[in-house]
Design a protein around this motif. Structure first.
Motif, PDB file in Angstrom:
ATOM      1  N   UNK A 258       0.828  -1.203   0.000  1.00  0.00           N
ATOM      2  CA  UNK A 258       0.000   0.000   0.000  1.00  0.00           C
ATOM      3  C   UNK A 258       0.866   1.258   0.000  1.00  0.00           C
ATOM      4  N   UNK A 259       1.834   1.299   0.875  1.00  0.00           N
ATOM      5  CA  UNK A 259       2.667   2.491   0.989  1.00  0.00           C
ATOM      6  C   UNK A 259       3.495   2.725  -0.268  1.00  0.00           C
ATOM      7  N   UNK A 260       3.886   1.658  -0.936  1.00  0.00           N
ATOM      8  CA  UNK A 260       4.634   1.827  -2.180  1.00  0.00           C
ATOM      9  C   UNK A 260       3.767   2.523  -3.228  1.00  0.00           C
ATOM     10  N   UNK A 261       2.538   2.057  -3.377  1.00  0.00           N
ATOM     11  CA  UNK A 261       1.642   2.690  -4.346  1.00  0.00           C
ATOM     12  C   UNK A 261       1.314   4.130  -3.935  1.00  0.00           C
ATOM     13  N   UNK A 262       1.182   4.372  -2.647  1.00  0.00           N
ATOM     14  CA  UNK A 262       0.921   5.738  -2.179  1.00  0.00           C
ATOM     15  C   UNK A 262       2.069   6.675  -2.547  1.00  0.00           C
ATOM     16  N   UNK A 263       3.277   6.181  -2.447  1.00  0.00           N
ATOM     17  CA  UNK A 263       4.443   7.014  -2.733  1.00  0.00           C
ATOM     18  C   UNK A 263       4.669   7.219  -4.221  1.00  0.00           C
ATOM     19  N   UNK A 264       4.160   6.319  -5.031  1.00  0.00           N
ATOM     20  CA  UNK A 264       4.414   6.379  -6.468  1.00  0.00           C
ATOM     21  C   UNK A 264       3.288   7.027  -7.262  1.00  0.00           C
ATOM     22  N   UNK A 265       2.062   6.971  -6.744  1.00  0.00           N
ATOM     23  CA  UNK A 265       0.903   7.445  -7.511  1.00  0.00           C
ATOM     24  C   UNK A 265       0.157   8.494  -6.697  1.00  0.00           C
ATOM     25  N   UNK A 266      -0.005   9.654  -7.269  1.00  0.00           N
ATOM     26  CA  UNK A 266      -0.709  10.741  -6.589  1.00  0.00           C
ATOM     27  C   UNK A 266      -2.167  10.806  -7.038  1.00  0.00           C
ATOM     28  N   UNK A 267      -3.017  11.188  -6.117  1.00  0.00           N
ATOM     29  CA  UNK A 267      -4.428  11.477  -6.403  1.00  0.00           C
ATOM     30  C   UNK A 267      -5.155  10.337  -7.144  1.00  0.00           C
ATOM     31  N   UNK A 268      -5.131   9.153  -6.594  1.00  0.00           N
ATOM     32  CA  UNK A 268      -5.909   8.074  -7.224  1.00  0.00           C
ATOM     33  C   UNK A 268      -7.400   8.338  -7.088  1.00  0.00           C
ATOM     34  N   UNK A 269      -8.185   7.670  -7.877  1.00  0.00           N
ATOM     35  CA  UNK A 269      -9.637   7.836  -7.834  1.00  0.00           C
ATOM     36  C   UNK A 269     -10.178   7.577  -6.436  1.00  0.00           C
ATOM     37  N   UNK A 270      -9.661   6.536  -5.780  1.00  0.00           N
ATOM     38  CA  UNK A 270      -9.960   6.250  -4.376  1.00  0.00           C
ATOM     39  C   UNK A 270      -8.619   6.213  -3.659  1.00  0.00           C
ATOM     40  N   UNK A 271      -8.484   6.953  -2.568  1.00  0.00           N
ATOM     41  CA  UNK A 271      -7.186   6.969  -1.909  1.00  0.00           C
ATOM     42  C   UNK A 271      -6.832   5.556  -1.447  1.00  0.00           C
ATOM     43  N   UNK A 272      -5.544   5.270  -1.429  1.00  0.00           N
ATOM     44  CA  UNK A 272      -5.093   3.900  -1.214  1.00  0.00           C
ATOM     45  C   UNK A 272      -5.416   3.380   0.181  1.00  0.00           C
ATOM     46  N   UNK A 273      -5.436   4.229   1.186  1.00  0.00           N
ATOM     47  CA  UNK A 273      -5.821   3.764   2.517  1.00  0.00           C
ATOM     48  C   UNK A 273      -7.231   3.190   2.491  1.00  0.00           C
ATOM     49  N   UNK A 274      -8.132   3.921   1.857  1.00  0.00           N
ATOM     50  CA  UNK A 274      -9.518   3.459   1.753  1.00  0.00           C
ATOM     51  C   UNK A 274      -9.617   2.211   0.880  1.00  0.00           C
ATOM     52  N   UNK A 275      -8.920   2.244  -0.244  1.00  0.00           N
ATOM     53  CA  UNK A 275      -8.996   1.128  -1.192  1.00  0.00           C
ATOM     54  C   UNK A 275      -8.536  -0.171  -0.544  1.00  0.00           C
TER      55      UNK A 275
END
Length: 568
Positions: A501-518
């Motif tokens: 999760x944290x890797x995707x958070x650091x690499x991708x900004x402003x996803x359609x649904x934030x990664x914590x929620x996803x």
């Protein structure tokens, strides 16, 4: 690992909405990506406890040097009395202290007779007295001196395997005599099947390596490894990594020396011995076509010589012929194949479909009759998702199995285009719903004894949809770019769900649904969205021919640990 009862059934479900003169076909029927046009976007609070950190031991294994003397277990082709099961082993374990004042080392070991334990103290091997005994599957070895952080020490354990039990109670080590009746299989022939040659092998996932070697039997701990196996002349041994040498002992025995070229965790270590016919294909690297990787196949002679392709024979060459192209395919969509070789060894009896031992997959011999291409693709994909990068705990097993199941869908897309990909996912969706769907627990943190049993549907099928939905949310290009980067950055390491999760958070900004929620709603919580659809239609009296319709889409799912709202 692929469970033997998971067959890819290609069911396609259609859901159509008739509106005016248009018919809209929703092929995937993905409830997680229905748009609300701004409604129901509020974040829900996470009520479950935060994921636990990996519970590591106070040392790190750097290397296993394992010796397995299987000569006695294999010398009598058909005999299976209490003396035939006995074999001898030793494991030399180099480890490094992770804490100050480390005074003893606890290893996992089960149903082994410990003959002696030695500790190397400043270059001198000293015998530990009294000899440590296994208590509650733990072997505690006192050290001659306390270690500080970073200090290393070698422990050598000599042991005997003499677990004479019914075959249904086998754990870790499996032995079958030549001529053993296996059963009437497979469909539609249901002919009588027998073991062609005496067969010995190990099978450890999730926590059975301790039944055939003392070790730190946890997926987070990767180490270098050598596996040396002594067998009667005429037998062939397949194992991890590359074969450094073969040494004959007169005319009676032969010793195989295997070396893992990359760090490996215990459940991926394996050895198999029988009177196999070995043959090879070669994969030319996509990154350097002048360099090739050997693909080794270990099968019984009868299966190598088979020519029929109607399912009436175990035809190894027909089943395996697509493997080089599969390796090329996954090397193109992920990263270059990461190991020194790949191989497959066909086993029967074998209680699973396949098992992704690092560089040497074990498969059920039945696949050679059923030409089980998707099983082969599943196990091969594990070399990237599971072996190159490995789940750190069994709570995170969804990463391995969901990823390999999703990779089967990718392979279906290669063969049949988008329709193949969609159909495979729909078959997984159907299986999940049939198994219980919303009544099932979360994917994350399942009891270890259920991940390949009662709740396998979650870590395989539902988790494959997690990969798919994540890809759809961020887009193919960005997803694969990030996933390739992830595989490279975590190569030969183990990861937790939070790491991913944290890797995707650091690499991708402003996803359609934030990664914590996803991650929270799809992994840490249970269920899936359930929708109701209602409409109000307003007609007009003019001659325009148009009418106004208001459609209300609502989530109504309920259940234990099921989110009130899935944010999409």
């Amino acid at each position: 690992m692929k469970k033997s009862h998971f067959n890819a059934l290609f069911f396609i479900f259609f859901f159509s909405i008739q509106y005016l003169a248009s018919s809209h076909l929703i092929f995937l029927n993905e409830p997680s990506f229905v748009e609300f046009n701004g409604y129901f976007r509020s974040r829900f609070a996470k009520t479950s406890d935060e994921p636990l950190e990996v519970q590591k031991r106070n040392y790190d294994v750097l290397r296993y040097d394992l010796y397995l003397d299987w000569y006695n277990a294999l010398k009598n082709p058909k005999s299976m009395d209490s003396t035939d099961i006995v074999w001898f082993g030793s494991n030399t374990i180099l480890l490094k202290a992770e804490v100050e004042n480390l005074s003893s080392v606890v290893l996992d070991a089960a149903s082994l007779l410990i003959d002696s334990v030695l500790v190397n103290d400043n270059g001198i091997w000293r015998k530990v007295l009294p000899t440590p005994k296994i208590v509650a599957q733990k072997l505690t070895v006192p050290l001659p001196r306390s270690l500080n952080i970073g200090d290393s020490i070698s422990i050598k354990v000599f042991y005997t395997y003499n677990r004479f039990v019914d075959e249904s109670q086998y754990r870790g080590f499996y032995l079958y005599p030549k001529g053993k009746y296996v059963g009437r299989l497979p469909a539609p022939f249901y002919d009588s099947v027998f073991v062609e040659e005496r067969l010995a092998y190990t099978m450890s996932e999730p926590e059975d390596a301790r039944y055939w070697m003392p070790c730190n039997d946890a997926p987070y701990d990767k180490a270098d490894a050598k596996i040396t196996v002594r067998v009667p002349s005429g037998y062939v041994v397949a194992s991890n990594g590359f074969l450094s040498k073969v040494q004959a002992e007169a005319d009676t025995a032969i010793v195989y020396f295997w070396v893992s070229d990359k760090p490996i965790t215990t459940y991926l270590m394996a050895a198999t011995a029988s009177k196999f016919h070995k043959y090879s294909d070669w994969y030319k690297k996509v990154t350097n076509p002048l360099d090739s990787i050997e693909i080794q196949y270990y099968v019984w002679e009868k299966d190598f010589k088979a020519t029929k392709t109607d399912g009436s024979e175990y035809n190894a060459t027909n089943t395996f012929k697509t493997t080089p192209e599969m390796v090329k395919f996954f090397s193109q969509i992920f990263v270059e194949y990461p190991f020194v070789k790949y191989g497959m060894v066909a086993l029967m009896p074998f209680n699973f479909g396949g098992m992704e031992h690092q560089t040497i997959t074990s498969i059920n011999r039945v696949w050679l009759r059923q030409n089980t291409q998707f099983g082969i693709a599943h196990e091969l994909a594990h070399q990237w998702i599971g072996d190159l990068v490995t789940c750190a705990t069994w709570k995170d097993i969804w990463f391995n199995e969901g990823g390999a199941t999703w990779s089967e869908a990718l392979y279906a897309e290669k063969l049949w285009g988008e329709n193949g990909y969609n159909a495979f996912l729909l078959s997984s969706r159907s299986a999940y719903l049939k198994k219980g769907g919303i009544s099932l627990p979360p994917i994350y943190d399942l009891p270890v004894n259920t991940i390949f049993g009662d709740y396998a549907i979650l870590v395989y099928q539902k988790a494959s949809w997690f990969y798919h939905m994540l890809k759809e949310m961020v887009g193919d290009s960005l997803f694969f770019k990030t996933f390739r980067s992830f595989l490279q950055d975590y190569s030969f390491k183990s990861v937790t769900t939070e790491d991913i999760k944290n890797y995707f958070k650091n690499k991708i900004s402003n996803p359609q649904v934030d990664f914590d929620t996803f991650f929270d709603q799809w992994l840490y919580k249970a269920g899936h969205p359930v929708y109701t659809l209602s409409s109000i239609v307003h007609s007009y009296t003019n001659d325009s021919g148009y009418f106004d319709a208001k459609i209300i889409l609502s989530q109504v799912q309920t259940g234990n640990n099921v989110p009130e709202i899935f944010v999409t």
